[in-house]
Design a protein around this motif. Structure first.
Motif, PDB file in Angstrom:
ATOM      1  N   ARG A   1       0.833  -1.375   0.082  1.00 11.48           N
ATOM      2  CA  ARG A   1      -0.066  -0.130  -0.125  1.00 11.48           C
ATOM      3  C   ARG A   1       0.865   1.389  -0.028  1.00 11.48           C
ATOM      4  N   TYR A   2       1.879   1.376   0.704  1.00 18.61           N
ATOM      5  CA  TYR A   2       2.764   2.316   0.685  1.00 18.61           C
ATOM      6  C   TYR A   2       3.845   2.529  -0.589  1.00 18.61           C
TER       7      TYR A   2
ATOM      8  N   ARG B   1      -9.842  -0.810   1.626  1.00 20.00           N
ATOM      9  CA  ARG B   1      -9.359   0.522   1.884  1.00 20.00           C
ATOM     10  C   ARG B   1      -8.401   0.487   3.020  1.00 20.00           C
TER      11      ARG B   1
ATOM     12  N   VAL C   1      -2.759  -3.877  -1.860  1.00 21.96           N
ATOM     13  CA  VAL C   1      -3.994  -3.036  -2.758  1.00 21.96           C
ATOM     14  C   VAL C   1      -3.437  -3.850  -3.961  1.00 21.96           C
TER      15      VAL C   1
END
Length: 424
Positions: A266-267, A302, A307
Protein backbone atom coordinates in the motif's frame (compact mmCIF):
# COMPACT_ATOMS: atom_id res chain seq x y z
CA UNK A 1 -26.26 43.38 -65.16
CA UNK A 2 -27.51 42.89 -61.62
CA UNK A 3 -27.16 39.11 -61.79
CA UNK A 4 -23.59 39.30 -63.12
CA UNK A 5 -22.42 41.65 -60.34
CA UNK A 6 -21.16 40.44 -56.96
CA UNK A 7 -24.14 41.91 -55.12
CA UNK A 8 -26.56 40.14 -57.44
CA UNK A 9 -24.84 36.81 -56.95
CA UNK A 10 -24.84 37.29 -53.20
CA UNK A 11 -28.57 38.02 -53.12
CA UNK A 12 -29.19 35.05 -55.39
CA UNK A 13 -27.27 32.76 -53.01
CA UNK A 14 -29.11 34.13 -50.00
CA UNK A 15 -32.49 33.63 -51.65
CA UNK A 16 -31.63 30.08 -52.72
CA UNK A 17 -30.38 29.32 -49.19
CA UNK A 18 -33.62 30.66 -47.67
CA UNK A 19 -35.68 28.63 -50.13
CA UNK A 20 -33.72 25.48 -49.16
CA UNK A 21 -34.34 26.18 -45.48
CA UNK A 22 -38.07 26.66 -46.16
CA UNK A 23 -38.16 23.39 -48.10
CA UNK A 24 -36.36 21.54 -45.26
CA UNK A 25 -38.78 23.01 -42.71
CA UNK A 26 -41.75 21.93 -44.82
CA UNK A 27 -40.34 18.41 -45.03
CA UNK A 28 -39.86 18.27 -41.25
CA UNK A 29 -43.39 19.58 -40.72
CA UNK A 30 -44.76 16.94 -43.07
CA UNK A 31 -42.90 14.14 -41.27
CA UNK A 32 -44.12 15.39 -37.89
CA UNK A 33 -47.72 15.59 -39.08
CA UNK A 34 -47.44 12.09 -40.56
CA UNK A 35 -46.23 10.76 -37.19
CA UNK A 36 -49.10 12.51 -35.36
CA UNK A 37 -51.60 11.10 -37.86
CA UNK A 38 -50.19 7.60 -37.34
CA UNK A 39 -50.47 7.91 -33.55
CA UNK A 40 -54.04 9.15 -33.88
CA UNK A 41 -54.95 6.16 -36.04
CA UNK A 42 -53.37 3.77 -33.51
CA UNK A 43 -55.36 5.34 -30.65
CA UNK A 44 -58.55 5.11 -32.74
CA UNK A 45 -57.94 1.40 -33.38
CA UNK A 46 -57.32 0.83 -29.66
CA UNK A 47 -60.59 2.62 -28.82
CA UNK A 48 -62.51 0.45 -31.30
CA UNK A 49 -61.00 -2.71 -29.80
CA UNK A 50 -61.95 -1.55 -26.30
CA UNK A 51 -65.52 -0.93 -27.42
CA UNK A 52 -65.72 -4.46 -28.86
CA UNK A 53 -64.35 -5.84 -25.59
CA UNK A 54 -67.08 -3.97 -23.64
CA UNK A 55 -69.73 -5.48 -25.93
CA UNK A 56 -68.36 -8.96 -25.24
CA UNK A 57 -68.50 -8.29 -21.51
CA UNK A 58 -72.15 -7.22 -21.78
CA UNK A 59 -73.04 -10.42 -23.62
CA UNK A 60 -71.19 -12.52 -21.00
CA UNK A 61 -73.12 -10.73 -18.23
CA UNK A 62 -76.43 -11.59 -19.93
CA UNK A 63 -75.49 -15.27 -20.14
CA UNK A 64 -74.48 -15.29 -16.46
CA UNK A 65 -77.83 -13.74 -15.47
CA UNK A 66 -79.69 -16.50 -17.34
CA UNK A 67 -77.66 -19.19 -15.55
CA UNK A 68 -78.38 -17.52 -12.20
CA UNK A 69 -82.14 -17.55 -12.84
CA UNK A 70 -81.97 -21.25 -13.81
CA UNK A 71 -80.06 -22.05 -10.60
CA UNK A 72 -82.69 -20.25 -8.50
CA UNK A 73 -85.48 -22.23 -10.20
CA UNK A 74 -83.70 -25.53 -9.55
CA UNK A 75 -83.19 -24.60 -5.90
CA UNK A 76 -86.90 -23.81 -5.45
CA UNK A 77 -87.86 -27.16 -7.01
CA UNK A 78 -85.45 -29.05 -4.72
CA UNK A 79 -86.87 -27.26 -1.66
CA UNK A 80 -90.43 -28.26 -2.63
CA UNK A 81 -89.40 -31.90 -3.12
CA UNK A 82 -87.69 -31.94 0.28
CA UNK A 83 -90.79 -30.56 2.00
CA UNK A 84 -92.93 -33.25 0.36
CA UNK A 85 -90.47 -35.93 1.47
CA UNK A 86 -90.66 -34.74 5.08
CA UNK A 87 -94.45 -35.06 5.19
CA UNK A 88 -94.40 -38.59 3.73
CA UNK A 89 -91.89 -39.98 6.26
CA UNK A 90 -93.43 -41.37 9.50
CA UNK A 91 -91.92 -40.85 12.94
CA UNK A 92 -90.94 -44.54 13.28
CA UNK A 93 -89.10 -46.03 10.31
CA UNK A 94 -89.34 -49.62 9.09
CA UNK A 95 -86.78 -52.12 10.30
CA UNK A 96 -83.40 -51.72 8.63
CA UNK A 97 -82.35 -54.95 6.89
CA UNK A 98 -78.64 -55.66 7.15
CA UNK A 99 -76.48 -58.77 6.56
CA UNK A 100 -76.25 -59.12 10.37
CA UNK A 101 -79.99 -58.95 11.05
CA UNK A 102 -82.75 -56.40 11.52
CA UNK A 103 -82.09 -53.16 13.40
CA UNK A 104 -85.17 -51.60 15.12
CA UNK A 105 -83.90 -48.53 16.93
CA UNK A 106 -86.11 -45.60 17.78
CA UNK A 107 -84.99 -43.09 15.18
CA UNK A 108 -85.27 -39.31 15.43
CA UNK A 109 -84.98 -36.83 12.57
CA UNK A 110 -83.24 -33.51 13.11
CA UNK A 111 -83.40 -30.73 10.51
CA UNK A 112 -79.97 -29.24 10.02
CA UNK A 113 -80.79 -27.06 7.02
CA UNK A 114 -83.30 -26.67 4.25
CA UNK A 115 -81.39 -29.16 2.16
CA UNK A 116 -80.20 -31.81 4.67
CA UNK A 117 -81.59 -34.03 7.54
CA UNK A 118 -79.58 -35.89 10.23
CA UNK A 119 -80.85 -39.28 11.54
CA UNK A 120 -80.10 -39.90 15.24
CA UNK A 121 -80.36 -43.24 17.10
CA UNK A 122 -80.38 -42.80 20.91
CA UNK A 123 -79.59 -46.49 21.56
CA UNK A 124 -76.52 -46.34 19.27
CA UNK A 125 -77.89 -49.37 17.37
CA UNK A 126 -76.59 -48.11 14.05
CA UNK A 127 -75.42 -50.09 11.06
CA UNK A 128 -71.80 -49.15 11.77
CA UNK A 129 -72.07 -50.35 15.40
CA UNK A 130 -73.69 -53.66 14.35
CA UNK A 131 -71.00 -54.42 11.82
CA UNK A 132 -68.23 -53.46 14.24
CA UNK A 133 -69.31 -56.14 16.75
CA UNK A 134 -69.10 -58.97 14.21
CA UNK A 135 -65.70 -58.04 12.81
CA UNK A 136 -62.94 -60.54 13.37
CA UNK A 137 -59.57 -59.47 14.53
CA UNK A 138 -56.99 -59.69 11.80
CA UNK A 139 -53.89 -61.69 12.38
CA UNK A 140 -50.58 -59.93 12.38
CA UNK A 141 -48.73 -59.96 9.10
CA UNK A 142 -45.61 -62.15 9.25
CA UNK A 143 -42.37 -60.27 9.40
CA UNK A 144 -40.27 -60.21 6.28
CA UNK A 145 -36.63 -61.01 6.26
CA UNK A 146 -34.40 -57.97 6.11
CA UNK A 147 -32.32 -58.04 2.90
CA UNK A 148 -28.58 -57.80 3.27
CA UNK A 149 -27.01 -54.52 2.33
CA UNK A 150 -25.11 -54.57 -0.95
CA UNK A 151 -21.39 -54.03 -0.89
CA UNK A 152 -20.33 -50.52 -1.97
CA UNK A 153 -18.84 -50.12 -5.40
CA UNK A 154 -15.10 -50.13 -5.69
CA UNK A 155 -13.43 -46.74 -5.58
CA UNK A 156 -12.32 -45.49 -8.96
CA UNK A 157 -8.65 -45.05 -9.63
CA UNK A 158 -7.04 -41.69 -10.18
CA UNK A 159 -6.65 -42.16 -13.92
CA UNK A 160 -10.22 -43.41 -14.39
CA UNK A 161 -12.70 -40.94 -15.79
CA UNK A 162 -15.83 -40.28 -13.68
CA UNK A 163 -18.75 -42.41 -14.79
CA UNK A 164 -21.69 -40.39 -13.44
CA UNK A 165 -20.73 -36.83 -14.21
CA UNK A 166 -23.40 -34.20 -13.62
CA UNK A 167 -24.81 -32.66 -16.81
CA UNK A 168 -24.67 -29.18 -15.21
CA UNK A 169 -20.91 -29.48 -14.81
CA UNK A 170 -20.49 -30.52 -18.45
CA UNK A 171 -22.68 -27.65 -19.60
CA UNK A 172 -20.72 -25.13 -17.51
CA UNK A 173 -17.40 -26.44 -18.80
CA UNK A 174 -18.66 -26.15 -22.38
CA UNK A 175 -19.73 -22.55 -21.83
CA UNK A 176 -16.36 -21.67 -20.32
CA UNK A 177 -14.51 -23.21 -23.28
CA UNK A 178 -16.72 -21.36 -25.77
CA UNK A 179 -16.21 -18.06 -23.95
CA UNK A 180 -12.44 -18.60 -23.84
CA UNK A 181 -12.40 -19.25 -27.61
CA UNK A 182 -14.42 -16.12 -28.32
CA UNK A 183 -12.14 -14.00 -26.14
CA UNK A 184 -9.07 -15.43 -27.91
CA UNK A 185 -10.68 -14.59 -31.26
CA UNK A 186 -11.42 -11.06 -30.05
CA UNK A 187 -7.80 -10.60 -28.97
CA UNK A 188 -6.52 -11.76 -32.35
CA UNK A 189 -8.75 -9.29 -34.24
CA UNK A 190 -7.14 -6.18 -35.75
CA UNK A 191 -7.74 -3.07 -33.64
CA UNK A 192 -7.86 0.17 -35.63
CA UNK A 193 -9.04 3.73 -35.07
CA UNK A 194 -12.67 4.73 -35.36
CA UNK A 195 -14.20 8.10 -36.22
CA UNK A 196 -17.39 9.45 -34.64
CA UNK A 197 -19.60 11.87 -36.61
CA UNK A 198 -20.39 15.08 -34.69
CA UNK A 199 -23.13 16.51 -36.91
CA UNK A 200 -25.40 13.45 -36.79
CA UNK A 201 -27.82 12.46 -39.57
CA UNK A 202 -28.44 16.04 -40.70
CA UNK A 203 -24.86 16.72 -41.84
CA UNK A 204 -24.14 13.18 -42.99
CA UNK A 205 -24.78 14.01 -46.67
CA UNK A 206 -22.29 16.90 -46.73
CA UNK A 207 -19.76 14.89 -44.77
CA UNK A 208 -20.02 11.98 -47.20
CA UNK A 209 -19.47 14.34 -50.15
CA UNK A 210 -16.40 15.81 -48.44
CA UNK A 211 -14.89 12.35 -47.88
CA UNK A 212 -15.53 11.26 -51.48
CA UNK A 213 -13.77 14.41 -52.74
CA UNK A 214 -10.60 13.46 -50.83
CA UNK A 215 -10.56 9.80 -51.88
CA UNK A 216 -12.55 8.38 -54.84
CA UNK A 217 -13.28 4.97 -53.32
CA UNK A 218 -13.15 5.12 -49.50
CA UNK A 219 -12.90 1.73 -47.79
CA UNK A 220 -14.89 2.33 -44.65
CA UNK A 221 -17.51 0.51 -42.57
CA UNK A 222 -20.41 2.60 -41.26
CA UNK A 223 -22.06 1.54 -38.00
CA UNK A 224 -24.90 3.19 -36.11
CA UNK A 225 -24.50 3.25 -32.34
CA UNK A 226 -27.22 2.72 -29.74
CA UNK A 227 -27.60 6.44 -29.06
CA UNK A 228 -28.21 7.18 -32.74
CA UNK A 229 -24.70 8.34 -33.64
CA UNK A 230 -22.67 7.29 -36.71
CA UNK A 231 -19.25 5.61 -36.37
CA UNK A 232 -16.81 5.07 -39.26
CA UNK A 233 -14.22 2.26 -39.28
CA UNK A 234 -11.54 2.69 -42.01
CA UNK A 235 -10.18 -0.49 -43.59
CA UNK A 236 -6.86 0.87 -44.89
CA UNK A 237 -4.33 3.60 -44.11
CA UNK A 238 -5.32 5.79 -47.09
CA UNK A 239 -8.94 5.97 -45.93
CA UNK A 240 -7.84 6.69 -42.35
CA UNK A 241 -5.65 9.56 -43.54
CA UNK A 242 -8.57 11.00 -45.56
CA UNK A 243 -10.85 10.82 -42.53
CA UNK A 244 -8.25 12.62 -40.39
CA UNK A 245 -8.30 15.53 -42.86
CA UNK A 246 -12.12 15.75 -42.71
CA UNK A 247 -13.84 18.10 -40.29
CA UNK A 248 -16.80 17.19 -38.03
CA UNK A 249 -15.13 13.88 -37.13
CA UNK A 250 -13.58 12.80 -33.83
CA UNK A 251 -10.91 10.11 -33.96
CA UNK A 252 -10.92 7.46 -31.24
CA UNK A 253 -7.66 5.56 -31.04
CA UNK A 254 -7.60 1.88 -29.96
CA UNK A 255 -7.54 1.31 -26.23
CA UNK A 256 -4.20 0.31 -24.75
CA UNK A 257 -4.15 -2.98 -22.79
CA UNK A 258 -4.42 -2.85 -19.03
CA UNK A 259 -2.88 -5.13 -16.43
CA UNK A 260 -3.97 -5.63 -12.83
CA UNK A 261 -1.09 -6.10 -10.39
CA UNK A 262 -2.34 -7.88 -7.28
CA UNK A 263 -1.01 -7.67 -3.71
CA UNK A 264 1.06 -4.49 -4.06
CA UNK A 265 2.41 -2.79 -0.96
CA UNK A 266 0.00 0.00 0.00
CA UNK A 267 2.79 2.43 0.78
CA UNK A 268 4.43 2.03 -2.63
CA UNK A 269 4.00 5.34 -4.49
CA UNK A 270 2.38 5.56 -7.93
CA UNK A 271 5.47 7.02 -9.64
CA UNK A 272 7.76 4.22 -8.44
CA UNK A 273 5.68 1.32 -9.84
CA UNK A 274 7.18 1.43 -13.41
CA UNK A 275 10.69 1.60 -12.00
CA UNK A 276 9.99 -1.26 -9.57
CA UNK A 277 8.75 -3.41 -12.48
CA UNK A 278 11.91 -2.73 -14.48
CA UNK A 279 14.04 -3.95 -11.55
CA UNK A 280 12.76 -7.50 -12.14
CA UNK A 281 15.36 -8.58 -14.70
CA UNK A 282 13.55 -11.79 -15.61
CA UNK A 283 10.72 -9.72 -17.15
CA UNK A 284 13.04 -7.99 -19.64
CA UNK A 285 11.45 -4.50 -19.45
CA UNK A 286 13.68 -1.88 -21.07
CA UNK A 287 14.03 1.82 -20.27
CA UNK A 288 12.21 2.77 -23.49
CA UNK A 289 9.07 1.04 -22.22
CA UNK A 290 8.91 2.87 -18.88
CA UNK A 291 7.14 6.02 -20.23
CA UNK A 292 4.32 3.81 -21.55
CA UNK A 293 3.68 2.14 -18.15
CA UNK A 294 1.04 4.35 -16.52
CA UNK A 295 -0.61 3.41 -13.19
CA UNK A 296 -4.29 4.40 -13.47
CA UNK A 297 -6.19 3.57 -10.28
CA UNK A 298 -6.14 1.40 -7.20
CA UNK A 299 -8.51 -1.42 -6.17
CA UNK A 300 -8.94 -3.60 -3.13
CA UNK A 301 -9.78 -3.03 0.53
CA UNK A 302 -9.44 0.50 1.86
CA UNK A 303 -7.80 -0.68 5.05
CA UNK A 304 -5.16 -3.30 4.49
CA UNK A 305 -1.48 -3.93 3.97
CA UNK A 306 -1.74 -4.70 0.24
CA UNK A 307 -3.86 -3.31 -2.65
CA UNK A 308 -4.33 -3.99 -6.39
CA UNK A 309 -3.08 -1.54 -9.02
CA UNK A 310 -4.50 -1.26 -12.58
CA UNK A 311 -1.72 -0.20 -14.95
CA UNK A 312 -1.87 0.76 -18.63
CA UNK A 313 0.99 -0.70 -20.67
CA UNK A 314 2.13 -1.00 -24.27
CA UNK A 315 1.28 -4.18 -26.26
CA UNK A 316 4.96 -5.21 -26.21
CA UNK A 317 5.07 -4.90 -22.42
CA UNK A 318 1.84 -6.92 -22.03
CA UNK A 319 3.38 -9.97 -23.66
CA UNK A 320 6.28 -9.81 -21.16
CA UNK A 321 4.37 -9.45 -17.88
CA UNK A 322 1.03 -11.20 -18.46
CA UNK A 323 0.48 -14.27 -16.19
CA UNK A 324 3.81 -13.65 -14.43
CA UNK A 325 4.99 -12.61 -10.97
CA UNK A 326 7.13 -9.67 -9.88
CA UNK A 327 8.55 -8.28 -6.64
CA UNK A 328 7.34 -4.75 -5.88
CA UNK A 329 8.55 -3.33 -2.62
CA UNK A 330 8.37 -6.06 0.02
CA UNK A 331 5.66 -8.22 -1.60
CA UNK A 332 5.40 -10.74 -4.41
CA UNK A 333 2.75 -9.63 -6.92
CA UNK A 334 0.84 -11.46 -9.64
CA UNK A 335 -0.06 -9.82 -12.94
CA UNK A 336 -2.79 -10.62 -15.45
CA UNK A 337 -4.81 -8.90 -18.17
CA UNK A 338 -7.53 -6.59 -16.79
CA UNK A 339 -10.73 -7.03 -18.83
CA UNK A 340 -13.29 -5.57 -16.42
CA UNK A 341 -15.73 -3.25 -18.20
CA UNK A 342 -16.93 0.05 -16.72
CA UNK A 343 -20.60 0.11 -15.67
CA UNK A 344 -22.80 3.16 -15.12
CA UNK A 345 -24.74 3.19 -11.83
CA UNK A 346 -27.33 5.60 -13.30
CA UNK A 347 -28.57 3.78 -16.44
CA UNK A 348 -26.83 0.42 -15.64
CA UNK A 349 -25.19 0.47 -19.10
CA UNK A 350 -21.59 -0.41 -19.94
CA UNK A 351 -18.72 1.64 -21.31
CA UNK A 352 -19.22 4.86 -19.32
CA UNK A 353 -19.65 6.16 -15.77
CA UNK A 354 -22.53 7.95 -14.06
CA UNK A 355 -20.70 11.29 -14.36
CA UNK A 356 -20.86 11.07 -18.19
CA UNK A 357 -24.31 9.47 -18.47
CA UNK A 358 -26.93 11.16 -20.67
CA UNK A 359 -29.93 9.45 -19.05
CA UNK A 360 -32.06 11.87 -17.02
CA UNK A 361 -33.91 9.33 -14.86
CA UNK A 362 -32.03 6.58 -13.00
CA UNK A 363 -32.81 2.93 -13.71
CA UNK A 364 -32.91 0.38 -10.91
CA UNK A 365 -30.47 -2.51 -11.25
CA UNK A 366 -32.81 -4.88 -9.37
CA UNK A 367 -36.24 -4.44 -11.03
CA UNK A 368 -35.46 -2.26 -14.14
CA UNK A 369 -37.90 0.45 -13.04
CA UNK A 370 -37.12 4.18 -13.15
CA UNK A 371 -35.94 4.84 -9.60
CA UNK A 372 -32.73 4.73 -7.58
CA UNK A 373 -31.42 1.24 -6.85
CA UNK A 374 -30.77 2.15 -3.21
CA UNK A 375 -34.48 2.84 -2.62
CA UNK A 376 -35.83 -0.26 -4.38
CA UNK A 377 -38.36 -2.30 -2.40
CA UNK A 378 -39.32 -4.81 -5.08
CA UNK A 379 -38.66 -8.52 -4.48
CA UNK A 380 -38.75 -9.48 -8.17
CA UNK A 381 -35.51 -9.48 -10.17
CA UNK A 382 -35.24 -8.17 -13.72
CA UNK A 383 -31.97 -7.21 -15.40
CA UNK A 384 -32.34 -3.92 -17.38
CA UNK A 385 -29.67 -5.00 -19.90
CA UNK A 386 -30.72 -8.55 -20.91
CA UNK A 387 -34.29 -8.60 -19.42
CA UNK A 388 -33.55 -11.80 -17.49
CA UNK A 389 -35.43 -12.56 -14.26
CA UNK A 390 -32.68 -14.66 -12.67
CA UNK A 391 -30.12 -11.92 -11.87
CA UNK A 392 -29.68 -8.16 -11.60
CA UNK A 393 -27.56 -5.75 -13.64
CA UNK A 394 -24.41 -6.19 -11.52
CA UNK A 395 -24.25 -9.97 -11.96
CA UNK A 396 -21.15 -11.48 -13.56
CA UNK A 397 -23.36 -14.04 -15.39
CA UNK A 398 -25.22 -11.38 -17.40
CA UNK A 399 -24.91 -11.98 -21.19
CA UNK A 400 -24.86 -8.21 -21.79
CA UNK A 401 -21.77 -7.89 -19.58
CA UNK A 402 -20.08 -10.71 -21.49
CA UNK A 403 -20.82 -8.98 -24.80
CA UNK A 404 -19.52 -5.64 -23.49
CA UNK A 405 -16.32 -7.32 -22.27
CA UNK A 406 -15.82 -8.97 -25.65
CA UNK A 407 -16.33 -5.61 -27.42
CA UNK A 408 -13.81 -3.98 -25.06
CA UNK A 409 -11.24 -6.64 -25.93
CA UNK A 410 -11.84 -6.12 -29.67
CA UNK A 411 -11.15 -2.39 -29.24
CA UNK A 412 -7.90 -3.06 -27.39
CA UNK A 413 -4.57 -2.95 -29.24
CA UNK A 414 -2.63 -6.18 -28.63
CA UNK A 415 0.26 -5.41 -30.98
CA UNK A 416 -1.34 -4.58 -34.37
CA UNK A 417 -0.96 -0.80 -33.80
CA UNK A 418 2.10 1.33 -33.13
CA UNK A 419 2.69 3.24 -29.93
CA UNK A 420 0.94 6.55 -29.42
CA UNK A 421 4.20 8.48 -29.61
CA UNK A 422 5.16 6.84 -32.92
CA UNK A 423 1.77 7.15 -34.63
CA UNK A 424 1.29 10.06 -37.10
Amino acid sequence: MLKESKIGRRWTDLLSHQLDEILISNNRLGRASFKILGKWEEQRDELNSLQEHVKDLHSDMGALKERLSQSNTERDNATAELAALRTSVSSVPNPLATPHGLILPPVDFIDLDDDCIMVVSPSENTYAAATAKTKKKREDFPRLKTPKAQEPAKRARKNDTPVNRKPETKKLAGKQKAEAKMQARARSARAGPRFEVITGDEGWKDLRTSIEQKIPNPKVRTVKSKNGGIILFPEDAETAAALRRTSNLIERAPRKPRVIIKFVDRYLERETIPWALSQNNDLGIGESELPHIKPLFMLGPREGHVVHWVVEVAPETLSKIEHKSAFLGMTKCRMKFYDSVTQCYNCQGFGHTAAKCNTTQPICKHCSEKHDSRTCKSLAKRCPNCRSTTHNASSAKCPARTTATRLLIRRTDFGTQALASDSP
